[in-house]
Design a protein around this motif. Structure first.
Motif, PDB file in Angstrom:
ATOM      1  N   PHE A 174       0.802  -1.377   0.109  1.00  0.00           N
ATOM      2  CA  PHE A 174      -0.071  -0.029   0.044  1.00  0.00           C
ATOM      3  C   PHE A 174       0.730   1.236   0.095  1.00  0.00           C
ATOM      4  CE2 PHE A 174      -2.930  -3.431   1.827  1.00  0.00           C
ATOM      5  CZ  PHE A 174      -3.790  -3.475   1.170  1.00  0.00           C
ATOM      6  N   ASN A 175       2.045   1.170   0.024  1.00  0.00           N
ATOM      7  CA  ASN A 175       3.159   2.351   0.288  1.00  0.00           C
ATOM      8  C   ASN A 175       2.691   3.420   0.819  1.00  0.00           C
ATOM      9  OD1 ASN A 175       5.054   3.934  -1.675  1.00  0.00           O
ATOM     10  ND2 ASN A 175       3.849   4.529  -2.522  1.00  0.00           N
ATOM     11  N   VAL A 176       3.242   2.711   1.785  1.00  0.00           N
ATOM     12  CA  VAL A 176       2.908   3.317   3.363  1.00  0.00           C
ATOM     13  C   VAL A 176       4.267   3.000   4.240  1.00  0.00           C
ATOM     14  CG1 VAL A 176      -0.143   3.665   3.222  1.00  0.00           C
ATOM     15  CG2 VAL A 176       1.825   1.687   4.987  1.00  0.00           C
ATOM     16  N   GLU A 177       4.193   4.298   5.180  1.00  0.00           N
ATOM     17  CA  GLU A 177       5.469   3.601   6.374  1.00  0.00           C
ATOM     18  C   GLU A 177       4.426   4.188   7.407  1.00  0.00           C
ATOM     19  OE1 GLU A 177       9.617   5.355   7.020  1.00  0.00           O
ATOM     20  OE2 GLU A 177       8.774   5.396   5.490  1.00  0.00           O
ATOM     21  N   PHE A 178       4.522   2.955   8.518  1.00  0.00           N
ATOM     22  CA  PHE A 178       3.991   3.062   9.814  1.00  0.00           C
ATOM     23  C   PHE A 178       5.187   3.367  10.209  1.00  0.00           C
ATOM     24  CE2 PHE A 178       1.568  -0.172   7.712  1.00  0.00           C
ATOM     25  CZ  PHE A 178       0.292   0.048   7.664  1.00  0.00           C
ATOM     26  N   GLU A 179       4.740   4.682  11.286  1.00  0.00           N
ATOM     27  CA  GLU A 179       5.106   5.640  12.710  1.00  0.00           C
ATOM     28  C   GLU A 179       5.569   4.904  13.512  1.00  0.00           C
ATOM     29  OE1 GLU A 179       3.286   8.572  12.735  1.00  0.00           O
ATOM     30  OE2 GLU A 179       3.499   9.741  11.248  1.00  0.00           O
ATOM     31  N   HIS A 180       6.710   4.298  14.601  1.00  0.00           N
ATOM     32  CA  HIS A 180       6.887   3.286  15.408  1.00  0.00           C
ATOM     33  C   HIS A 180       5.346   3.402  16.483  1.00  0.00           C
ATOM     34  CE1 HIS A 180       8.189   1.435  19.021  1.00  0.00           C
ATOM     35  NE2 HIS A 180       8.760   0.714  18.712  1.00  0.00           N
ATOM     36  N   ASP A 181       5.605   4.463  16.561  1.00  0.00           N
ATOM     37  CA  ASP A 181       4.127   4.131  17.690  1.00  0.00           C
ATOM     38  C   ASP A 181       2.365   3.896  17.444  1.00  0.00           C
ATOM     39  OD1 ASP A 181       3.703   6.805  16.048  1.00  0.00           O
ATOM     40  OD2 ASP A 181       3.452   8.490  17.900  1.00  0.00           O
ATOM     41  N   SER A 182       2.337   3.679  15.810  1.00  0.00           N
ATOM     42  CA  SER A 182       1.575   3.664  15.257  1.00  0.00           C
ATOM     43  C   SER A 182       0.967   1.916  15.465  1.00  0.00           C
ATOM     44  CB  SER A 182       0.847   4.538  14.197  1.00  0.00           C
ATOM     45  OG  SER A 182       1.713   3.232  12.788  1.00  0.00           O
ATOM     46  N   LEU A 183       1.763   1.319  15.413  1.00  0.00           N
ATOM     47  CA  LEU A 183       2.237   0.090  15.807  1.00  0.00           C
ATOM     48  C   LEU A 183       1.417  -0.671  17.339  1.00  0.00           C
ATOM     49  CD1 LEU A 183       5.671  -1.082  14.175  1.00  0.00           C
ATOM     50  CD2 LEU A 183       3.327  -0.667  12.931  1.00  0.00           C
ATOM     51  N   THR A 184       0.193   0.157  17.485  1.00  0.00           N
ATOM     52  CA  THR A 184      -0.058  -1.432  18.643  1.00  0.00           C
ATOM     53  C   THR A 184      -1.208  -1.992  18.348  1.00  0.00           C
ATOM     54  OG1 THR A 184      -1.981   0.835  18.425  1.00  0.00           O
ATOM     55  CG2 THR A 184      -0.110   1.520  19.442  1.00  0.00           C
ATOM     56  N   PHE A 185      -1.809  -1.631  19.216  1.00  0.00           N
ATOM     57  CA  PHE A 185      -2.315  -4.113  18.750  1.00  0.00           C
ATOM     58  C   PHE A 185      -3.857  -3.308  18.873  1.00  0.00           C
ATOM     59  CE2 PHE A 185      -5.611  -6.067  21.558  1.00  0.00           C
ATOM     60  CZ  PHE A 185      -6.160  -7.382  20.306  1.00  0.00           C
ATOM     61  N   GLU A 186      -3.960  -1.927  19.805  1.00  0.00           N
ATOM     62  CA  GLU A 186      -5.710  -1.486  18.895  1.00  0.00           C
ATOM     63  C   GLU A 186      -5.278  -1.024  17.640  1.00  0.00           C
ATOM     64  OE1 GLU A 186      -3.537   0.072  21.185  1.00  0.00           O
ATOM     65  OE2 GLU A 186      -4.706  -1.226  22.797  1.00  0.00           O
ATOM     66  N   ASN A 187      -4.609  -0.443  16.537  1.00  0.00           N
ATOM     67  CA  ASN A 187      -4.602   0.221  15.501  1.00  0.00           C
ATOM     68  C   ASN A 187      -4.974  -1.253  14.460  1.00  0.00           C
ATOM     69  OD1 ASN A 187      -4.964   2.792  15.965  1.00  0.00           O
ATOM     70  ND2 ASN A 187      -2.367   2.733  15.835  1.00  0.00           N
ATOM     71  N   PHE A 188      -4.279  -2.485  15.482  1.00  0.00           N
ATOM     72  CA  PHE A 188      -4.082  -3.659  14.779  1.00  0.00           C
ATOM     73  C   PHE A 188      -4.822  -4.938  15.284  1.00  0.00           C
ATOM     74  CE2 PHE A 188      -0.508  -1.009  12.802  1.00  0.00           C
ATOM     75  CZ  PHE A 188      -0.564  -1.422  11.705  1.00  0.00           C
ATOM     76  N   TYR A 189      -6.083  -4.258  15.534  1.00  0.00           N
ATOM     77  CA  TYR A 189      -7.124  -5.213  16.235  1.00  0.00           C
ATOM     78  C   TYR A 189      -7.408  -6.465  15.270  1.00  0.00           C
ATOM     79  CZ  TYR A 189     -10.120  -7.808  19.278  1.00  0.00           C
ATOM     80  OH  TYR A 189     -10.890  -8.558  19.706  1.00  0.00           O
ATOM     81  N   ASN A 190      -7.930  -5.763  14.196  1.00  0.00           N
ATOM     82  CA  ASN A 190      -8.376  -6.751  13.594  1.00  0.00           C
ATOM     83  C   ASN A 190      -8.546  -6.144  11.432  1.00  0.00           C
ATOM     84  OD1 ASN A 190     -10.904  -5.013  12.830  1.00  0.00           O
ATOM     85  ND2 ASN A 190     -11.875  -5.916  14.015  1.00  0.00           N
TER      86      ASN A 190
END
Length: 80
Positions: free
Chosen positions: A51-67
């Protein structure tokens, strides 16, 4: 977007599931797909590349990737 995410999970990750065995609300961890840290890291890298995106370290949370629903929201946020 959800269909594309499901295809990535089924075709590129070692989760041993078919496309119809989960949906956008199925948890990616514990009681759902049971992704471990290695599979999750692979998933994040695939998402960034696909998807040509770059996730910031602080966005790699359980809530953001729950489903997959949450994953599609975080991709949309980082694509803007």
């Amino acid at each position: 977007m959800i269909d594309a995410l499901k295809q990535l999970v089924v075709e590129k990750l070692d989760v041993n599931l078919s496309y119809d065995e989960f949906d956008q609300t199925t948890p990616l961890f514990e009681d759902g797909l049971a992704m471990d840290s290695i599979v999750f890291t692979e998933f994040v890298l695939l998402l960034e590349k696909t998807f040509n995106v770059e996730f910031e370290h602080d966005s790699l949370t359980f809530e953001n990737f729950y489903n997959l629903e949450k994953v599609s929201q975080i991709i949309a946020k980082h694509s803007s």
